[in-house]
Structure formats: C-alpha cells, structure tokens
Scaffold this motif. Structure first.
Motif, PDB file in Angstrom:
ATOM      1  N   LYS B 350       0.829  -1.192   0.000  1.00  0.00           N
ATOM      2  CA  LYS B 350       0.000   0.000   0.000  1.00  0.00           C
ATOM      3  C   LYS B 350       0.875   1.257   0.000  1.00  0.00           C
ATOM      4  N   ALA B 351       1.952   1.188   0.780  1.00  0.00           N
ATOM      5  CA  ALA B 351       2.848   2.344   0.836  1.00  0.00           C
ATOM      6  C   ALA B 351       3.461   2.611  -0.537  1.00  0.00           C
ATOM      7  N   VAL B 352       3.837   1.536  -1.233  1.00  0.00           N
ATOM      8  CA  VAL B 352       4.393   1.715  -2.579  1.00  0.00           C
ATOM      9  C   VAL B 352       3.358   2.369  -3.490  1.00  0.00           C
ATOM     10  N   TYR B 353       2.118   1.876  -3.385  1.00  0.00           N
ATOM     11  CA  TYR B 353       1.043   2.438  -4.191  1.00  0.00           C
ATOM     12  C   TYR B 353       0.897   3.931  -3.917  1.00  0.00           C
ATOM     13  N   GLN B 354       0.866   4.265  -2.619  1.00  0.00           N
ATOM     14  CA  GLN B 354       0.660   5.670  -2.257  1.00  0.00           C
ATOM     15  C   GLN B 354       1.817   6.528  -2.757  1.00  0.00           C
ATOM     16  N   GLU B 355       3.015   5.950  -2.733  1.00  0.00           N
ATOM     17  CA  GLU B 355       4.191   6.681  -3.213  1.00  0.00           C
ATOM     18  C   GLU B 355       4.057   6.968  -4.708  1.00  0.00           C
ATOM     19  N   LEU B 356       3.611   5.919  -5.448  1.00  0.00           N
ATOM     20  CA  LEU B 356       3.418   6.104  -6.885  1.00  0.00           C
ATOM     21  C   LEU B 356       2.298   7.100  -7.139  1.00  0.00           C
ATOM     22  N   GLN B 362       3.359   8.965 -12.648  1.00  0.00           N
ATOM     23  CA  GLN B 362       4.188   9.379 -13.779  1.00  0.00           C
ATOM     24  C   GLN B 362       5.287   8.358 -14.021  1.00  0.00           C
ATOM     25  N   GLU B 363       5.746   7.742 -12.940  1.00  0.00           N
ATOM     26  CA  GLU B 363       6.809   6.750 -13.094  1.00  0.00           C
ATOM     27  C   GLU B 363       6.339   5.409 -12.584  1.00  0.00           C
ATOM     28  N   GLU B 364       7.074   4.375 -12.997  1.00  0.00           N
ATOM     29  CA  GLU B 364       6.686   3.035 -12.581  1.00  0.00           C
ATOM     30  C   GLU B 364       7.397   2.611 -11.307  1.00  0.00           C
ATOM     31  N   THR B 365       8.391   3.342 -10.904  1.00  0.00           N
ATOM     32  CA  THR B 365       9.223   2.884  -9.795  1.00  0.00           C
ATOM     33  C   THR B 365       9.270   3.923  -8.698  1.00  0.00           C
ATOM     34  N   THR B 366       9.603   3.410  -7.532  1.00  0.00           N
ATOM     35  CA  THR B 366       9.902   4.296  -6.417  1.00  0.00           C
ATOM     36  C   THR B 366      11.119   3.712  -5.704  1.00  0.00           C
ATOM     37  N   SER B 367      11.734   4.485  -4.839  1.00  0.00           N
ATOM     38  CA  SER B 367      12.958   3.988  -4.230  1.00  0.00           C
ATOM     39  C   SER B 367      12.689   3.507  -2.801  1.00  0.00           C
ATOM     40  N   VAL B 368      13.608   2.676  -2.316  1.00  0.00           N
ATOM     41  CA  VAL B 368      13.469   2.141  -0.967  1.00  0.00           C
ATOM     42  C   VAL B 368      13.480   3.277   0.056  1.00  0.00           C
ATOM     43  N   LEU B 415       6.498  -2.638  -9.080  1.00  0.00           N
ATOM     44  CA  LEU B 415       5.558  -3.698  -8.741  1.00  0.00           C
ATOM     45  C   LEU B 415       5.348  -4.623  -9.924  1.00  0.00           C
ATOM     46  N   THR B 416       5.224  -5.905  -9.671  1.00  0.00           N
ATOM     47  CA  THR B 416       4.801  -6.850 -10.700  1.00  0.00           C
ATOM     48  C   THR B 416       3.298  -6.715 -10.853  1.00  0.00           C
ATOM     49  N   PRO B 417       2.706  -7.266 -11.931  1.00  0.00           N
ATOM     50  CA  PRO B 417       1.242  -7.189 -12.060  1.00  0.00           C
ATOM     51  C   PRO B 417       0.531  -7.753 -10.840  1.00  0.00           C
ATOM     52  N   LYS B 418       1.057  -8.839 -10.294  1.00  0.00           N
ATOM     53  CA  LYS B 418       0.440  -9.435  -9.100  1.00  0.00           C
ATOM     54  C   LYS B 418       0.492  -8.445  -7.923  1.00  0.00           C
ATOM     55  N   GLY B 419       1.669  -7.817  -7.767  1.00  0.00           N
ATOM     56  CA  GLY B 419       1.822  -6.849  -6.681  1.00  0.00           C
ATOM     57  C   GLY B 419       0.900  -5.664  -6.879  1.00  0.00           C
ATOM     58  N   TRP B 420       0.815  -5.227  -8.097  1.00  0.00           N
ATOM     59  CA  TRP B 420      -0.051  -4.083  -8.412  1.00  0.00           C
ATOM     60  C   TRP B 420      -1.499  -4.397  -8.072  1.00  0.00           C
ATOM     61  N   GLY B 421      -1.945  -5.586  -8.464  1.00  0.00           N
ATOM     62  CA  GLY B 421      -3.335  -5.965  -8.193  1.00  0.00           C
ATOM     63  C   GLY B 421      -3.616  -5.963  -6.703  1.00  0.00           C
ATOM     64  N   ARG B 491      -5.924  -3.891 -15.570  1.00  0.00           N
ATOM     65  CA  ARG B 491      -5.007  -3.325 -16.542  1.00  0.00           C
ATOM     66  C   ARG B 491      -3.568  -3.627 -16.161  1.00  0.00           C
ATOM     67  N   GLY B 492      -3.294  -3.556 -14.868  1.00  0.00           N
ATOM     68  CA  GLY B 492      -1.922  -3.779 -14.419  1.00  0.00           C
ATOM     69  C   GLY B 492      -1.086  -2.562 -14.757  1.00  0.00           C
ATOM     70  N   PHE B 493      -0.331  -2.107 -13.814  1.00  0.00           N
ATOM     71  CA  PHE B 493       0.368  -0.848 -13.978  1.00  0.00           C
ATOM     72  C   PHE B 493       1.479  -0.979 -15.002  1.00  0.00           C
ATOM     73  N   ILE B 494       2.161  -2.125 -14.921  1.00  0.00           N
ATOM     74  CA  ILE B 494       3.339  -2.282 -15.762  1.00  0.00           C
ATOM     75  C   ILE B 494       2.940  -2.434 -17.223  1.00  0.00           C
ATOM     76  N   ALA B 495       1.857  -3.181 -17.452  1.00  0.00           N
ATOM     77  CA  ALA B 495       1.444  -3.419 -18.825  1.00  0.00           C
ATOM     78  C   ALA B 495       1.071  -2.109 -19.478  1.00  0.00           C
TER      79      ALA B 495
END
Lengths: 264, 495, 338
Positions: B350-356, B362-368, B415-421, B491-495
């Motif tokens: 959830k934290a990763v999601y909120q960061e994105l 705008q980006e697919e990644t976030t940092s640790v 995130l992988t599609p599974k993680g994104w879901g 949709r999955g974020f990465i796709a």
C-alpha cells in the motif's frame, strides 16, 4: 488537581469483540467533569461491556481509554464501580458494614488495620442510603433494593471522582429508585462524574443531564435535549447495519499491526 | 477462513493416517525409557515382548487387552455424555464415593470377586451423587464444595473400613487394596464377563436413548416440557456411570478412573463439536489408550497399567490440543503469524502504491528510501520489507542507473502485475471502508482512518461488491482520493 | 498401641471406654507418642481450615483437590533424586508441581475451548498418574508407599526422624514443618486478611484499589500448596481436601462472617483431631480417615441443626408458613406436603 484539559473519561476508537463477534465497535467518547450521564441502548448493545471494558474486566481489541488524562489502569484509584447485582456472590460471608469498609481499603495501606475514621466514614455512607440499621446483616439476607444501596454506599465510601454504575436501578422498588437518584444528583453537585447504565427509556430523560446512545457503535452522545430525539432513538433501537456487524466481527482478531501516516 | 488468500502460505498439513501413524511411533519411542533397570534382569528383549503381545499368544495378555479395551470403551462413552454436560467432576466424585460400597460388599461376601461388591459399589456411588443433589437443594453450599465434601467424606469412610478389614482375620487374603490403584493382572474371566456385560448395557442404552439423553442434557427444561422423564434419564445416567466406574476399578483403581472418564472425552471435544462424533471419538480414544497402555506396560515389564493408560490418553489429549487442524493451538498460532506477515506485506504494498500515487503515476518505480520515509521506518527495515515483497514476487528491484549517485546506491522498486493488483485491492478496501463509515455509519471523516487500517486486510471480495452497490460505485473516498477500480487492477500498472 | 492389640472378629469392635480413652494416656511413653499424633492432627486441621476458608469462598474447592493431586510428581521426583525424605527438596518439588498444575489448569481454561471442569479434570489426573508411575517405577529406592500417599498414616508420624537446629532437638520432622507452615498461614491470613477478602469478594473492586490481584491469587495458591505438602504425610493427598473444605462449610452453618468462620477452625481442629484419634482407637482403623469421619459428623450436625440454613430450621419455617400443616412430624411429610 488535574490540568483543566484532562477529562474524567476519554475513549478513542474502542473495539471489543467476544468470540469474534463484535460487541462494541469504534467507540469515541469524552465525558466532561461534574456530569450525570446515562448509557442507554437495546439489549445486547454493549452497555455493560463498555463499563466493564473501562474497568479492565473485558479485554479490548483496539483503541485506548484514558481516565483523568492517564491510561485507565493508572487511574483506577479514582474510580468507583458499582457492579450489576447478578454478578455478586451473595452467599459470601460478609456483613453489610464489611462490604462498605472494602470501599475504604484503598485509603488504608498494606499491613495496616482499618481505623476508627474509616469505620465512621463507612457508617456515614450507610446512613446516607438509609442502611445503617442493617449494618451487621449478612448481605444475602437483604432485599434487592437494599443490596443495591449497600453497593452504592460502598462506592460513596471510596470517595472516587468518577463513578461507573452498571444498572443500579434494575429491580429496585420505587422508593429506593428515588433515594438512589437523589444520591447520584448529590454526587454530581459535589463535582463528581457519574456514568450510569440505564435500562428504562421512560425515565432516562428525567434522570440524566447527558445521554450516551449505544448500539454496538456510538449513535450519539450529548445533552439530553439534543440526544433524546425520535430520530436518534430510532437509530439506536432500530436494526443494525448488516455489513458493519459482519466486518466488525472479522476484524476483531486483527491487531493494529503498525500505525502509518494518514493518507491525506 | 476458507478461500482466504493467506491459506496458501500455511504449513502443509499431513493427512490423518500419517498423523495417527506418527503419534504411534512417538508413543513407541516413549516406551523405551520406561524399561528402566528392570528389563535387564528379565531375559527377553523389547522385540520379543512386543511379539508376544502383538501375536496375543499369552492367555494373560489376551485378558488384559480385552479388559483395558472394554474399560476404554465404556469409560469413553460415559465420559462423552458426562463431560458435555459439564459434569466432569461428578465422575471423579462418584469414583471415590464407591469405596465404602466396595468395603461393605466385601464384608458381606467375604471374597473379592463377587456381585456383592458390584451391588455395594453401585449403591454407594448412587448415594454419593444423590447426596450432592440433596446438599445443593437444601443448603447454600456451592457445587464445587459439595463435590469435595461428598468425595472426601465417602472416601474417608471407605478407607476406614478397608483399613479395618485388613486388620481382621479374613482381610489379609483380600488384596482389596487393588481397588485403590487397580491391578490388571488379577483380572479373572468372571471380571471380564462383568465388564463385557456392563459395556454392552452402556452401549445399547446410549444408542437407544441417544436423542433423549441429548435433549435432556442440552436443555432439561425443554425436555421436561415435551414430556421426557428427565429425572429418570438423569438417574439412568448416574447408574450407567457407576457401572462404568466400578467395572474399571479393577484395572485402574479409584483415583485414576476419573481420568479415563474425562481425558478421552475432553480430547474428543477438542477434535469435533458434534455430540455423536464426540461419543464415537471418545470411545475410540478410550479403546486406543487402553490397548496402547496395556501394550506399553507389558513392554515395560509389568509396570502399573492404570497410570500408563492415563498418560497415553494424556498424550492423545496434548496431540489434539496442539496439532488439531482447526482448533490446534499450533495451527492457530501459525495462522496468526501468517496473517500478521500478510498484513505487513500488504501495508508495504500500500505504501508503494501511495508513493506512486503521490507522483501521479508518472513513473513506474519508487525507491526504498521513499518507502522508508512514507512508512516512517529505518532503511534496514525498509530493505527487509522490500526483500519480502520480492520473495513473494510482488515486486522487482533494480539498482538505480544513475552512475553518479554515491554508494550505497538507492534501490528502485517496481511492482509486478500481481503486486499491483494486491496493492490496488488493499487501497480500494481502505478507501471504500472509509467512505462506508462516513456515509452509512455516520462517522466523522477524521475518525475513519484507523479503523480502515484494520478492515482493509479482512474485507472479502463479496463484501466489497456489496459495499460498492450500497455506495453506488463511488469514485472518490472521503478525503477526495481516487478509489482504484477493477479496471485499474485488471489493466496492471506495468502493462 | 493399636498394632499390639488382638484382632477381633466383629467388624465394629465392642466399645471399651478404658481402652479407648485411658490406655493411650497411661504411661509417659504413650503420652509422648499419642500426644505427637494429636498435635499433628490439630496443626493439619488448623492450617487447612484457615487456607480452606478462602479457597471455598473463592469457589476453588476443586482447585484444592487438583493441587493436592498435582503435587505428587514433584514429591516423587524429589524422592527419586534425593533418595530420602529431605525436607527442602520435598517442599520445593511439591510446591513447584502444585503451582505448575494450577497454572496448567488456568492456561487450559483460558486458551482451549474446554469447559473449566474438564480442563481441571484432565490436568490433575494426568499429573497424578505421572506421579504414581514415577513412584511405581522408582519407589523401591525411596521407600514410598503409594497407598500411604492416598490416605496418609498419621499414626506413624512420631517415627519420623527428628530435626535438630544448633544441637537442640526440635521434634519429629513432619510436626516441625507442619508447625512452621501453620504459623506462616496464621500470619499471612491475619496480615493480608483485607487483601484476601476483597480479591475474593469483588475482583473488580480489588483492581480498582490497585491490588496486585494475580500476585495475591498465586500467593494463596502457594500457601495452599505448602499446606498440602506439609499435611500429606499425615492425611494423604485425597483426605487433605476434606480438611480444606469441611471446617469452612461447617462453620458456615453457624456464622455469617468471615472472621468468625476463620476462628471456628481452631475449635473444629481440636474436635477433628481428638475425636478422630479416639474413633480410630475404638474402631482400630486409620486415624486420618477417622478424623474425616468426625468432620463429616460435625458437618452433618451443622447441616441438620445449624442456625444458618440448617434443615431443622428450614423445616420449622416451612411448618410455620403453613398453619394447616402443623401436625406434620417427620421431614418426609413436610417435603411431600410442599
């Protein structure tokens, strides 16, 4: 004695579940000093559970309780509790005076004997509830109303600042009910705070300054005039929100894993 | 918790036959130290002994085995009936109360194998139980004190009589002591016939009167109202209990027979919650404990059978207490641990999601380090959480490409599609619940967050659908944030 | 001494007042011997009665039973390791086992779905079976008689070795340890009377008053275990439960307040011990058992005639309530008439 902002009782997000069934859910509550507050709600609404949770007799699944600004456990010395009549062992070999003296034990240190002063205070308290003539009687040999008055006298003897009473008016005769209510008002006028579980809607409006409407969740809290309304009572005594009940049950086992920042 | 996402992470659960087999092996191993020093004096080895026992070549072995199994059966069934009625300790009292009856029966017939003892014991046991009811009815003495009074009073009477008998002339031949601890070796074939008869009686009556006993035990008022003879059933139960206790006395003795009433039945009530199944399990466990106990005590060179049977049933009890698939404490503990792990993972996601979200996707990644900041945890902890995500294939990590950054280089998470879901689902649950609390349960918007923090992990798909219907498919939560929709998840974020 | 006497044919011997009452006190040796037995009996009854009163009002009567069985493995282990009746290992082992037993019971009651009585039954019988097994396997080395554990042998107490402190002979070991425990019980009960009362009567109030309720609970359990351990040699693990329960419930028929009930333990312990001694002398049976028989008799008297809920008064009240039924003489009539 207290900083002005420390309320006698503050409850935040209190959740209590029994066997994964929610009894109380997300209760937020503040009680001001010197008030006489009634807790009303239908059967099984968690009225007694609320009191018992405050007293630490029922474990909570989440949230916190503060009494006079401190965690509940540390302030118990300032709380007087009057249990429900059914929960008392009436065959216990104690006399009426013994029971009232128990209220003084908090003021007598370990290893010390109960002094004359405590005895006279206990007798005064018995006098106030018109029970002095029965001081030597075993508690099982009293009528229901008398038993209730003994426990009230014990609470008086405790000289607490906050009183929690579980249905003190259940099963008492009209005269006793009047005596008890007078006494509660006296206490309030002395600046004590009282929280009373009450079962009788017809008298609730007349007896209390404030009401807490409870049905698993807190429906309303505040002045009698504002809370004793058809709409709010309907909400309290009407059915429950079904999803709410189900989900609250599921979440009962989940402890707060970690606190995060608010998303907004 | 069927169909719950965490169930796939729990330990593999061996099938029932495996577990039974494993526990038998453990029991066998437990028998080894029981030999003590005594075995060396005897010539034969464990294997020889177990061969002798298992082939049933010995007359005495057959008798003992039959006796213990019959005892286990009758005590198991009666225990099941008694324990479910919350009367476990009545069995204890009754077993002590029969002692004066045994003494009177012995005095009467002047021999230790006779019906007089059986009759005397039954009468005494019955009197004891009746006295408890009388005490309860006519005085303010509480149940537990009444049980203790009758138990020790009758027992004292019995002990006085027995010690007196031992000092009389015919008393010395009696060996009547065996009623205290039992002596399975001394079983005669007439004893066995008595046991078989009482066991048969117990089984027959329990099966015939099953539904009557059930309703009278569960709700005696109702049973009375439909015209059942509740008192008669109650006395019948006491009578059968007395039979079970008395016939078992010779095997395990006065003190331990209550163990055989309580332990198998308690084990059964841990295993199942249906009356019929409790009775069957309890009888089976009683038999198994009896047979295993007889075997172990035979292996251990005539060790007292009674205590060993009790300890074997205690082992069964512990096994059920810890390893039962639903109620076992071990599995409960594992489930709680799994759930806490899952909640931790979901919070990280959830934290990763909120960061994105904070950078408008705008980006697919976030940092640790961003993650650590949002979760308000230290970097080592953030790395551990990230590793956990990677291990479950919820995310991938790669070092930052910026060559200029000073080591240690920041790690980027995507995130992988599974993680994104999963992340979307959690955030959706959280925000839907906040909205539900605000709109339907009338909570103030600033009070709903803590609650949603817990609820988000337990909301099932079906409940989510219902909430969405009630709120008519909302788009935004009370704080104005977008609620991720099913399309977002698919949709999955990465796709 | 009973062993010297001729065995008689009848089950209940003829009552011989001289032999029963006078002979035991005729010589110095007899007085010393029997005096020790009676003293031990009084000490056991007194300590058990005081602790038992609190056990009974806390509805823990069966916990007393459980602990008395549960100490057995501790005792057995202490014997096996020390190979003798060493005082401190015995007390230590038994107290640990007793407390462990009560802890296991409470843990099971809390953590499992078992009903409280079943949890109790499962635990103490298992402990007991373990103890019996240990004794049966290794008891030969430690001179313990399993039967003796079950009903005790107070008559052999004077045979126990003497304890001496700094060269002063204190007396037989069981009596000395029982005396110390009795004094400890009396002190604890008087000093912590209020705390024990309030935690027994109203758990919530006790918490409100800031009393350490768990500590007090386990303190009482420890006191109970100590009392049981020091008494078991005299009365055995099963009869000790009657010593715990009988004084308090008997006194309850006469008095309504705790101090009176506690105080009642003193006269009752004299009655039990002396009465039991003479009864056993007459019937030629175990003294511990006879003490409990006397206790049962006292209880029966209290139940029948005690001013507090005795059957006779109940009957009288009932007859007074029903004027038409005044002719009814026997209890049976009144019960049927109800």
């Amino acid at each position: 004695m207290n900083p002005p902002d420390s309320k006698p009782l503050e409850i935040h997000d209190l959740t209590v579940a029994y066997h994964r069934k929610p009894v109380l859910y997300g209760i937020d509550l503040e009680i001001g000093e010197g008030t006489l507050t009634g807790i009303i709600g239908p059967n099984g609404a968690g009225k007694s559970t609320l009191i018992k949770t405050i007293m630490g007799m029922v474990p909570s699944n989440g949230g916190w309780i503060r009494i006079f600004g401190k965690p509940a456990k540390k302030s118990f010395a300032r709380v007087g509790y009057v249990p429900q009549r059914e929960s008392v062992d009436w065959d216990f070999p104690v006399s009426v005076l013994d029971v009232v003296l128990m209220g003084r034990y908090g003021h007598v240190g370990w290893l010390k004997r109960v002094g004359k002063k405590d005895r006279s205070i206990a007798c005064e308290c018995l006098e106030k509830v018109n029970m002095l003539p029965f001081a030597d009687r075993q508690i099982g040999k009293l009528s229901g109303g008398q038993q209730q008055r003994v426990f009230l006298a014990r609470a008086l003897a405790q000289e607490s600042d906050l009183y929690l009473m579980d249905e003190p008016l259940a099963g008492v005769d009209a005269v006793t009910e009047k005596t008890i209510i007078e006494l509660l008002r006296d206490l309030r006028n002395q600046g004590k705070t009282l929280l009373v579980v009450h079962h009788d809607l017809s008298t609730a409006k007349e007896y209390f300054d404030q009401l807490i409407l409870l049905n698993m969740r807190l429906v309303a809290v505040g002045e009698v005039e504002k809370t004793f309304t058809r709409d709010l009572l309907q909400k309290t005594y009407g059915g429950r929100l079904t999803i709410f009940t189900e989900v609250a049950g599921q979440s009962a086992g989940v402890k707060e894993y970690d606190k995060e920042t608010h998303p907004s | 918790m069927k169909g719950h996402p965490h169930s796939k992470w729990s330990l593999p659960r061996p099938p029932l036959e495996w577990r039974v087999g494993i526990s038998w092996i453990i029991l066998f191993l437990c028998a080894l130290p029981l030999q003590g020093e005594q075995i060396s004096s005897q010539g034969d080895s464990i294997l020889e002994r177990s061969h002798r026992f298992l082939t049933l070549s010995d007359e005495s072995v057959r008798m003992v085995l039959l006796g213990t199994i019959l005892m286990g059966l009758s005590c198991g069934v009666m225990g099941g009936l008694v324990v479910t009625r919350r009367l476990s300790l009545f069995g204890d009292t009754l077993s002590h109360a029969v002692l004066p009856g045994v003494a009177v029966g012995f005095l009467w017939s002047q021999s230790k194998d006779s019906w007089a003892i059986l009759v005397g014991a039954t009468v005494a046991g019955f009197l004891g139980v009746a006295l408890i009811s009388l005490l309860r009815k006519t005085s303010r003495i509480r149940q537990d004190s009444a049980l203790g009074l009758v138990l020790s009073g009758f027992y004292a009477l019995g002990i006085c009589m027995l010690t007196r008998i031992q000092k009389m002339e015919f008393g010395n031949q009696s060996g009547i002591d065996k009623y205290l601890f039992g002596q399975v070796v001394g079983l005669s074939s007439s004893d066995l016939w008595t046991m078989a008869f009482s066991c048969l009686l117990i089984l027959t009556l329990t099966i015939l009167l099953y539904k009557e006993l059930l309703v009278a035990g569960f709700d005696s008022e109702y049973a009375r109202s439909i015209g059942l003879p509740v008192d008669f059933l109650q006395y019948l139960l006491w009578l059968l209990l007395a039979f079970a206790v008395i016939t078992s006395l010779q095997v395990v003795g006065v003190v331990l027979v209550s163990a055989l009433l309580v332990i198998p039945a308690a084990t059964a009530s841990l295993i199942t919650d249906k009356m019929r199944a409790i009775l069957i399990w309890s009888a089976m466990l009683g038999c198994m404990a009896g047979a295993t106990g007889a075997f172990l005590s035979f292996l251990g060179n005539q060790l007292p059978t009674g205590p060993i049977i009790v300890l074997v049933s205690a082992v069964f009890f512990l096994w059920a207490l810890f390893f039962h698939p639903q109620n076992g404490l071990l599995f409960k503990w594992l489930a709680a641990r799994n759930r806490n792990q899952r909640i931790a993972l979901e919070n990280t996601l959830k934290a990763v999601y909120q960061e994105l979200e904070s950078i408008n996707f705008q980006e697919e990644t976030t940092s640790v380090s961003q993650l650590a900041k949002r979760r308000r945890i230290g970097m080592p902890q953030a790395h551990r959480e990230t590793d956990a995500l990677v291990a479950r294939q919820y995310a991938t990590v790669h070092p930052v490409e910026d060559k200029l950054a000073a080591p240690p280089r920041p790690t980027l998470i995507s995130l992988t599609p599974k993680g994104w879901g999963t992340a979307c689902r959690i955030v959706r649950n959280h925000r839907l619940w906040e909205l539900y609390l605000t709109n339907e349960a009338r909570y103030a918007p600033d009070h709903v967050h803590d609650d949603a923090e817990k609820i988000e992990h337990v909301l099932g798909e079906e409940t989510v659908r219902r909430i969405e219907r009630i709120l008519s498919n909302p788009k935004k939560d009370p704080h104005g944030k977008l609620i991720p929709s099913q399309q977002d998840i698919d949709r999955g974020f990465i796709a | 001494m009973s062993a010297n006497r001729q065995t008689k044919e009848t089950f209940i011997p003829d009552f011989d007042p001289i032999d029963t009452f006078v002979t035991p006190w005729s010589t110095h040796a007899e007085i010393a011997w029997n005096g020790q037995i009676v003293t031990m009996g009084i000490l056991v009854c007194l300590a058990c009665g005081l602790v038992g009163s609190f056990i009974v009002v806390r509805k823990l009567a069966l916990m007393g039973d459980a602990i008395s069985h549960g100490i057995l493995p501790g005792l057995a282990l202490a014997f096996i390791i020390m190979k003798s009746w060493a005082l401190f290992p015995m007390f230590f082992g038994a107290c640990v086992a007793g407390l462990l037993c009560s802890f296991c019971i409470e843990w099971l009651q809390k953590k499992s779905i078992l009903k409280p009585d079943a949890a109790l039954g499962v635990t103490f019988t298992t402990f007991f079976a373990f103890g019996v097994l240990l004794i049966a396997m290794y008891g030969g080395n430690a001179h313990i008689d399993a039967e003796c554990l079950l009903y005790g042998e107070i008559g052999l107490i004077p045979l126990a070795e003497s304890l001496s402190l700094g060269g002063v002979d204190l007396g037989a070991r069981p009596i000395v340890s029982m005396f110390v425990v009795t004094v400890l019980v009396i002190i604890s009960v008087t000093v912590f009377y209020r705390q024990l009362m309030v935690t027994s009567f109203d758990f919530t109030l006790a918490k409100t008053l800031g009393l350490p309720v768990t500590l007090i609970h386990y303190g009482l359990m420890l006191l109970l275990a100590l009392t049981i351990v020091s008494s078991f040699e005299a009365v055995g693990v099963i009869l000790v439960i009657s010593m715990l329960i009988f004084p308090s419930v008997t006194a309850n028929f006469f008095f309504r307040r705790m101090p009176a009930i506690l105080f009642c333990s003193l006269p009752l312990s004299f009655v039990y011990s002396i009465g039991g001694f003479f009864l056993a002398r007459w019937l030629d049976c175990t003294i511990a058992g006879a003490m409990v028989l006397v206790a049962s008799l006292c209880f029966a008297l209290g139940w029948a005639f005690g001013p507090n809920g005795g059957l006779a008064w109940q009957l009288l009240d009932r007859l007074n309530d029903k004027p038409g039924n005044k002719n009814a003489r026997s209890e049976g009539c009144a019960v049927e008439g109800q």
